[in-house]
Design a protein around this motif. Structure first.
Motif, PDB file in Angstrom:
ATOM      1  N   GLY A  64       0.634  -1.328   0.178  1.00  0.00           N
ATOM      2  CA  GLY A  64      -0.053   0.176  -0.051  1.00  0.00           C
ATOM      3  C   GLY A  64       0.666   1.384   0.173  1.00  0.00           C
ATOM      4  N   ASP A  65       2.001   1.366   0.790  1.00  0.00           N
ATOM      5  CA  ASP A  65       2.840   2.496   0.780  1.00  0.00           C
ATOM      6  C   ASP A  65       3.381   2.571  -0.614  1.00  0.00           C
ATOM      7  OD1 ASP A  65       2.176   3.225   3.496  1.00  0.00           O
ATOM      8  OD2 ASP A  65       3.772   1.599   4.075  1.00  0.00           O
ATOM      9  N   PHE A  66       3.970   1.334  -1.221  1.00  0.00           N
ATOM     10  CA  PHE A  66       4.615   1.316  -2.402  1.00  0.00           C
ATOM     11  C   PHE A  66       3.879   1.982  -3.351  1.00  0.00           C
ATOM     12  CE2 PHE A  66       5.773  -0.050  -6.738  1.00  0.00           C
ATOM     13  CZ  PHE A  66       6.923   0.289  -6.591  1.00  0.00           C
ATOM     14  N   GLU A  67       2.347   1.769  -3.582  1.00  0.00           N
ATOM     15  CA  GLU A  67       1.352   2.185  -4.375  1.00  0.00           C
ATOM     16  C   GLU A  67       1.290   3.515  -4.132  1.00  0.00           C
ATOM     17  OE1 GLU A  67      -3.142   1.361  -5.988  1.00  0.00           O
ATOM     18  OE2 GLU A  67      -2.225   0.325  -4.341  1.00  0.00           O
ATOM     19  N   SER A  68       1.212   4.172  -2.902  1.00  0.00           N
ATOM     20  CA  SER A  68       1.043   5.608  -2.792  1.00  0.00           C
ATOM     21  C   SER A  68       1.913   6.466  -3.291  1.00  0.00           C
ATOM     22  CB  SER A  68       0.653   5.949  -1.433  1.00  0.00           C
ATOM     23  OG  SER A  68       1.749   5.495  -0.570  1.00  0.00           O
ATOM     24  N   LEU A  69       3.370   6.076  -3.373  1.00  0.00           N
ATOM     25  CA  LEU A  69       4.700   6.574  -3.817  1.00  0.00           C
ATOM     26  C   LEU A  69       4.794   6.123  -5.324  1.00  0.00           C
ATOM     27  CD1 LEU A  69       6.912   6.142  -0.600  1.00  0.00           C
ATOM     28  CD2 LEU A  69       5.292   8.040  -1.365  1.00  0.00           C
ATOM     29  N   SER A  70       3.973   5.437  -5.975  1.00  0.00           N
ATOM     30  CA  SER A  70       4.547   4.627  -7.202  1.00  0.00           C
ATOM     31  C   SER A  70       4.393   6.015  -8.433  1.00  0.00           C
ATOM     32  CB  SER A  70       3.824   3.555  -7.486  1.00  0.00           C
ATOM     33  OG  SER A  70       2.200   3.820  -7.638  1.00  0.00           O
ATOM     34  N   ALA A  71       3.682   6.825  -8.006  1.00  0.00           N
ATOM     35  CA  ALA A  71       3.395   7.977  -9.040  1.00  0.00           C
ATOM     36  C   ALA A  71       4.573   8.778  -9.595  1.00  0.00           C
ATOM     37  CB  ALA A  71       1.935   8.833  -8.820  1.00  0.00           C
ATOM     38  N   PHE A  72       5.438   8.805  -8.294  1.00  0.00           N
ATOM     39  CA  PHE A  72       6.666   9.663  -8.514  1.00  0.00           C
ATOM     40  C   PHE A  72       7.628   8.997  -8.026  1.00  0.00           C
ATOM     41  CE2 PHE A  72       4.563  10.698  -4.466  1.00  0.00           C
ATOM     42  CZ  PHE A  72       5.518  10.881  -3.540  1.00  0.00           C
ATOM     43  N   GLU A  73       7.834   7.596  -8.450  1.00  0.00           N
ATOM     44  CA  GLU A  73       8.747   6.603  -7.890  1.00  0.00           C
ATOM     45  C   GLU A  73      10.280   7.085  -8.205  1.00  0.00           C
ATOM     46  OE1 GLU A  73      10.077   2.101  -8.380  1.00  0.00           O
ATOM     47  OE2 GLU A  73       8.212   2.819  -9.133  1.00  0.00           O
ATOM     48  N   HIS A  74      10.267   7.337  -9.417  1.00  0.00           N
ATOM     49  CA  HIS A  74      11.617   7.658  -9.843  1.00  0.00           C
ATOM     50  C   HIS A  74      12.269   8.986  -9.521  1.00  0.00           C
ATOM     51  CE1 HIS A  74      11.349   4.209 -12.564  1.00  0.00           C
ATOM     52  NE2 HIS A  74      10.258   4.395 -13.034  1.00  0.00           N
ATOM     53  N   ALA A  75      11.207   9.921  -9.446  1.00  0.00           N
ATOM     54  CA  ALA A  75      11.661  11.354  -9.149  1.00  0.00           C
ATOM     55  C   ALA A  75      11.886  11.296  -7.563  1.00  0.00           C
ATOM     56  CB  ALA A  75      10.541  12.326  -9.152  1.00  0.00           C
ATOM     57  N   LEU A  76      11.439  10.623  -6.699  1.00  0.00           N
ATOM     58  CA  LEU A  76      11.611  10.327  -5.120  1.00  0.00           C
ATOM     59  C   LEU A  76      13.195   9.449  -5.111  1.00  0.00           C
ATOM     60  CD1 LEU A  76      10.855  10.612  -2.321  1.00  0.00           C
ATOM     61  CD2 LEU A  76       9.374   8.343  -2.648  1.00  0.00           C
ATOM     62  N   ALA A  77      13.124   8.521  -5.850  1.00  0.00           N
ATOM     63  CA  ALA A  77      14.400   7.638  -5.579  1.00  0.00           C
ATOM     64  C   ALA A  77      15.608   8.615  -6.124  1.00  0.00           C
ATOM     65  CB  ALA A  77      14.480   6.628  -6.488  1.00  0.00           C
ATOM     66  N   GLY A  78      15.479   9.354  -6.796  1.00  0.00           N
ATOM     67  CA  GLY A  78      16.595  10.567  -7.435  1.00  0.00           C
ATOM     68  C   GLY A  78      16.706  11.527  -6.155  1.00  0.00           C
ATOM     69  N   GLU A  79      15.525  12.017  -5.643  1.00  0.00           N
ATOM     70  CA  GLU A  79      15.866  12.819  -4.802  1.00  0.00           C
ATOM     71  C   GLU A  79      16.456  12.546  -3.273  1.00  0.00           C
ATOM     72  OE1 GLU A  79      13.090  16.238  -1.924  1.00  0.00           O
ATOM     73  OE2 GLU A  79      11.943  14.552  -3.191  1.00  0.00           O
TER      74      GLU A  79
END
Length: 249
Positions: A64-79
């Motif tokens: 569930g947490d992954f799904e809520s963050l998946s929309a900006f997963e790559h941007a978040l990983a980079g940040e």
């Protein structure tokens, strides 16, 4: 001061109060950032003149947490990677390569729970071709095993000798290969006890380096649990219910 640092104290106070009341709130990126920094510090290695810290971080989240963050997963990983790099520089810590953060799903984790696996990984320019992205799918370059030029050198392969995929064989090439259940892996297994990205294998100097990627059930080599190990022909590795043997052909 970046966004993560600006909101850190605010979110911490808010979360502490809400958790004390038993409220169900979504996982926030700043929480992940704080756990990453703690992991980085905990995994430091003191050398002669430097203090080394991991540069690769696998962050395992509840579905569930992954799904809520998946929309900006790559941007978040980079940040998050940039945040780690900044924190390392501030504390005079050395990374052996550019920081990388990857988000993964682990069904057994409770909502809000985070598990982090960190490791050091040196990067060599041009050692492998990065996958291209098409939508949500990673496309890896196909390898023509019949056309590989290895004069005077034997082929190394992993043979599945026990488990749901018994009888299959994976040919090892120079470079890094990911073994797991995820369709984007180089070596794909169907064993449900194998993690989506279970371990990494790399042929270097006629030896095979095995690195566990923070898998849920761990990786065994000749019956012993390992995080990193060099394999030689005849060695057997177990992931989940699957047993593979390194062979020469």
């Amino acid at each position: 001061m970046d966004l993560l640092e600006k909101n850190e104290r605010f979110w911490q106070r808010l979360f502490d109060n809400l958790f004390r009341r038993g409220a169900d709130i979504p996982l926030q990126p700043v929480e992940i950032a704080k756990k990453l920094v703690k992991t980085m510090i905990a995994r430091r290695t003191v050398s002669v003149s430097r203090v080394y810290v991991p540069n690769v971080y696998l962050v395992y989240l509840n579905p569930g947490d992954f799904e809520s963050l998946s929309a900006f997963e790559h941007a978040l990983a980079g940040e998050l990677a940039g945040y780690l790099k900044k924190k390392a520089a501030e504390q005079n810590l050395t990374m052996v390569g550019e920081p990388r953060v990857e988000l993964e799903v682990e069904d057994e984790l409770a909502p809000g729970e985070v598990r982090i696996h960190a490791r050091m990984e040196e990067g060599l320019p041009g050692e492998e071709e990065a996958p291209r992205v098409e939508g949500d799918t990673l496309i890896y370059r196909a390898v023509d095993t019949e056309g590989v030029d290895r004069p005077g050198r034997p082929f190394l392969k992993l043979a599945v000798i026990d488990g749901p995929d018994a009888g299959r064989t994976f040919l090892l090439q120079p470079g890094k290969h990911i073994l797991g259940r995820q369709p984007a892996c180089d070596f794909i297994l169907t064993d449900e006890q194998v993690s989506r990205r279970h371990c990494q294998l790399e042929e270097v100097h006629d030896r095979v380096l095995l690195v566990d990627l923070g898998s849920r059930n761990g990786t065994l080599v000749n019956g012993k649990k390992v995080e990193r190990a060099f394999l030689k022909p005849g060695d057997r590795m177990q992931v989940g219910r699957t047993v593979l043997e390194l062979q020469v052909s």
